[in-house]
Scaffold this active site. Sequence first.
Site, PDB file in Angstrom:
ATOM      1  N   ALA A 133      34.899  36.425  55.235  1.00  0.00           N
ATOM      2  CA  ALA A 133      34.032  35.389  54.680  1.00  0.00           C
ATOM      3  C   ALA A 133      32.972  35.062  55.715  1.00  0.00           C
ATOM      4  O   ALA A 133      33.269  34.960  56.902  1.00  0.00           O
ATOM      5  CB  ALA A 133      34.834  34.137  54.327  1.00  0.00           C
ATOM      6  N   SER A 136      27.259  29.684  56.555  1.00  0.00           N
ATOM      7  CA  SER A 136      26.048  29.350  57.285  1.00  0.00           C
ATOM      8  C   SER A 136      26.308  29.072  58.756  1.00  0.00           C
ATOM      9  O   SER A 136      25.430  29.263  59.596  1.00  0.00           O
ATOM     10  CB  SER A 136      25.375  28.126  56.653  1.00  0.00           C
ATOM     11  OG  SER A 136      26.248  27.013  56.697  1.00  0.00           O
ATOM     12  N   ILE A 137      27.507  28.627  59.090  1.00  0.00           N
ATOM     13  CA  ILE A 137      27.803  28.229  60.456  1.00  0.00           C
ATOM     14  C   ILE A 137      28.708  29.228  61.165  1.00  0.00           C
ATOM     15  O   ILE A 137      28.550  29.477  62.364  1.00  0.00           O
ATOM     16  CB  ILE A 137      28.453  26.826  60.472  1.00  0.00           C
ATOM     17  CG1 ILE A 137      27.397  25.783  60.128  1.00  0.00           C
ATOM     18  CG2 ILE A 137      29.082  26.509  61.812  1.00  0.00           C
ATOM     19  CD1 ILE A 137      27.926  24.368  60.064  1.00  0.00           C
ATOM     20  N   ALA A 138      29.630  29.813  60.449  1.00  0.00           N
ATOM     21  CA  ALA A 138      30.618  30.684  61.082  1.00  0.00           C
ATOM     22  C   ALA A 138      31.082  31.741  60.097  1.00  0.00           C
ATOM     23  O   ALA A 138      30.701  31.736  58.923  1.00  0.00           O
ATOM     24  CB  ALA A 138      31.806  29.848  61.566  1.00  0.00           C
ATOM     25  N   GLN A 139      31.886  32.661  60.590  1.00  0.00           N
ATOM     26  CA  GLN A 139      32.539  33.637  59.724  1.00  0.00           C
ATOM     27  C   GLN A 139      34.008  33.742  60.115  1.00  0.00           C
ATOM     28  O   GLN A 139      34.410  33.352  61.218  1.00  0.00           O
ATOM     29  CB  GLN A 139      31.860  35.003  59.803  1.00  0.00           C
ATOM     30  CG  GLN A 139      31.949  35.727  61.117  1.00  0.00           C
ATOM     31  CD  GLN A 139      31.109  37.013  61.102  1.00  0.00           C
ATOM     32  OE1 GLN A 139      30.074  37.104  60.453  1.00  0.00           O
ATOM     33  NE2 GLN A 139      31.557  38.024  61.839  1.00  0.00           N
ATOM     34  N   LYS A 155      38.216  31.899  63.059  1.00  0.00           N
ATOM     35  CA  LYS A 155      36.873  31.458  62.691  1.00  0.00           C
ATOM     36  C   LYS A 155      35.989  31.489  63.935  1.00  0.00           C
ATOM     37  O   LYS A 155      36.346  30.910  64.974  1.00  0.00           O
ATOM     38  CB  LYS A 155      36.934  30.043  62.110  1.00  0.00           C
ATOM     39  CG  LYS A 155      35.637  29.537  61.522  1.00  0.00           C
ATOM     40  CD  LYS A 155      35.874  28.190  60.826  1.00  0.00           C
ATOM     41  CE  LYS A 155      34.623  27.681  60.134  1.00  0.00           C
ATOM     42  NZ  LYS A 155      34.881  26.417  59.402  1.00  0.00           N
ATOM     43  N   ASP A 290      35.859  18.027  50.987  1.00  0.00           N
ATOM     44  CA  ASP A 290      35.245  19.215  50.381  1.00  0.00           C
ATOM     45  C   ASP A 290      36.320  19.951  49.579  1.00  0.00           C
ATOM     46  O   ASP A 290      36.520  21.159  49.723  1.00  0.00           O
ATOM     47  CB  ASP A 290      34.674  20.105  51.492  1.00  0.00           C
ATOM     48  CG  ASP A 290      33.603  21.059  50.972  1.00  0.00           C
ATOM     49  OD1 ASP A 290      33.092  20.826  49.862  1.00  0.00           O
ATOM     50  OD2 ASP A 290      33.284  22.036  51.667  1.00  0.00           O
TER      51      ASP A 290
END
Length: 509
Positions: A133, A136-139, A155, A290
């Site tokens: 995955a 926008s900030i991390a994978q 992550k 979220d």
Amino acid sequence: MRGPHNVWRLIRTGATFERTGAMKVALEAMEVPPRLRLAAHIFGWPFKWLGYRGDPSQPPVTRALTALGPAYIKFGQVLSTRPDVVGVELSDQLRVLQDKLPPFPTKVAKQTVADELGQGVETLFSEFSEPVAAASIAQVHRARLAGTGEEVAVKVLRPGIERAFQRDIDAFHFAAGLIEVLSPASRRLRPTDVVSHFESVVMGELDLRLESSSASEFAANTEKDEGFQVPKPFWNLSSRRVMTLGWAEGIPLGDVAAIRAAGHDCVALSERVLQLFLSHALRDGYFHADMHQGNLKVAANGDIIAYDFGIMGSIDEYTRRVYAEILIGFIRKDYRRVAEVHFEAGYVPRDRDVDEFARALRAVGEPIFGMDATHISMARLLAYLFEVTERFGMETRTELILLQRTMVVVEGVARSLNSNINMWQVARPVVERYIRENVGPQALIRDLVRTARVLGRFGPRLPQIAEALLARQTEVPAPPPRRSLTGTVLLVALGAAIAGLGFALATLL
């Protein structure tokens, strides 16, 4: 820096919104007055050729935000929790904004892990996959611990993401400041506070130690919750730019067909997800903010698994009691009590009429409760409630907006599993239990004991504190410093120079 140099970024933003068709959609959603809409188009249209084209297959606003990059994507996601700012319809579109970007090379991720943890990936993990995955900030990479063989999720922050976000956040702050200066009516929505809230969310996500802490606290709070799991962090394998959590194995909650095929009870799952959220918010004052289908899975044993703790919500004990009383008042149709709670909490100015407010709340609640179970919606109630509280002068409260918006998201999750769910009937036992334990005589005794402890601790210092407060009241305040005439003229000239360029685009942001 939040100076006039940010005008260029705002111009590029406005140009992209014009080119993608998002300008018209966004201005209408925020109910911007016609003359300001015209001004926005006049100032944005000449720069249209500077805007990014984006993906034509996406809705206009989603297309524009995605084209503008990670900070704008994340800003759109945070704005999806603020229907009071962007409107209910647009907030729903932003809520499903896909936070998916091309991954950065696995080689870079491995180097980041080695730099942050002090050991190579081959030493720490027996397996380390390609990205599963990318956001926008991390994978995220799926890995297996070298020592125990346990599966984990690793992550890793994107390289250079901190600097990129800070640059765009500065532009957002500059835009929010212009909004409040040029459009005083917007101050009720507190755009500066909205941007500050966004900054606090993003800064928390850019330090993965804080997300690890959130996961740890959430796991501790919910450890005894039946049918609920939270992957726990591996602190020895986590740092500022790397976080390692237990792997969440299960069926995504959005795949209802697969959940049914696996033999899980969708009705029970729909009720559990709603009651769990209310328990976390009211009992703990700390909740997953979220909580959409993409961050929830169903384990093989039927447990609900939550993950991705970048956005968490917290509310103090007093606000929890107020919120519970508002909910139980609506459930019991005691609109007078709901009105009184708003006045007691200071949410509605005291110069307004409580009886008139109660009648307005009845007009909100009765049509909702007159519907059958498939249409009794918290989302609709909250949308109407926003309109009523705005009419009676209630200012925006960020912590309540986040709580209410998450509640709407959870309702959507529950209805996707069971379209016939009666939200109020399912919520009632959780809210009544909280009221019974925290608003009745037991809570009063507990509060008195806590107050006595505080007074006892500060008892020896009370005379000095009282004396200092009295002395401060009798002091003559120093006159405020006077700005020189030259400085004032320069500031006015600077504001006039940038207002024409920044006005429409700042209003948009």
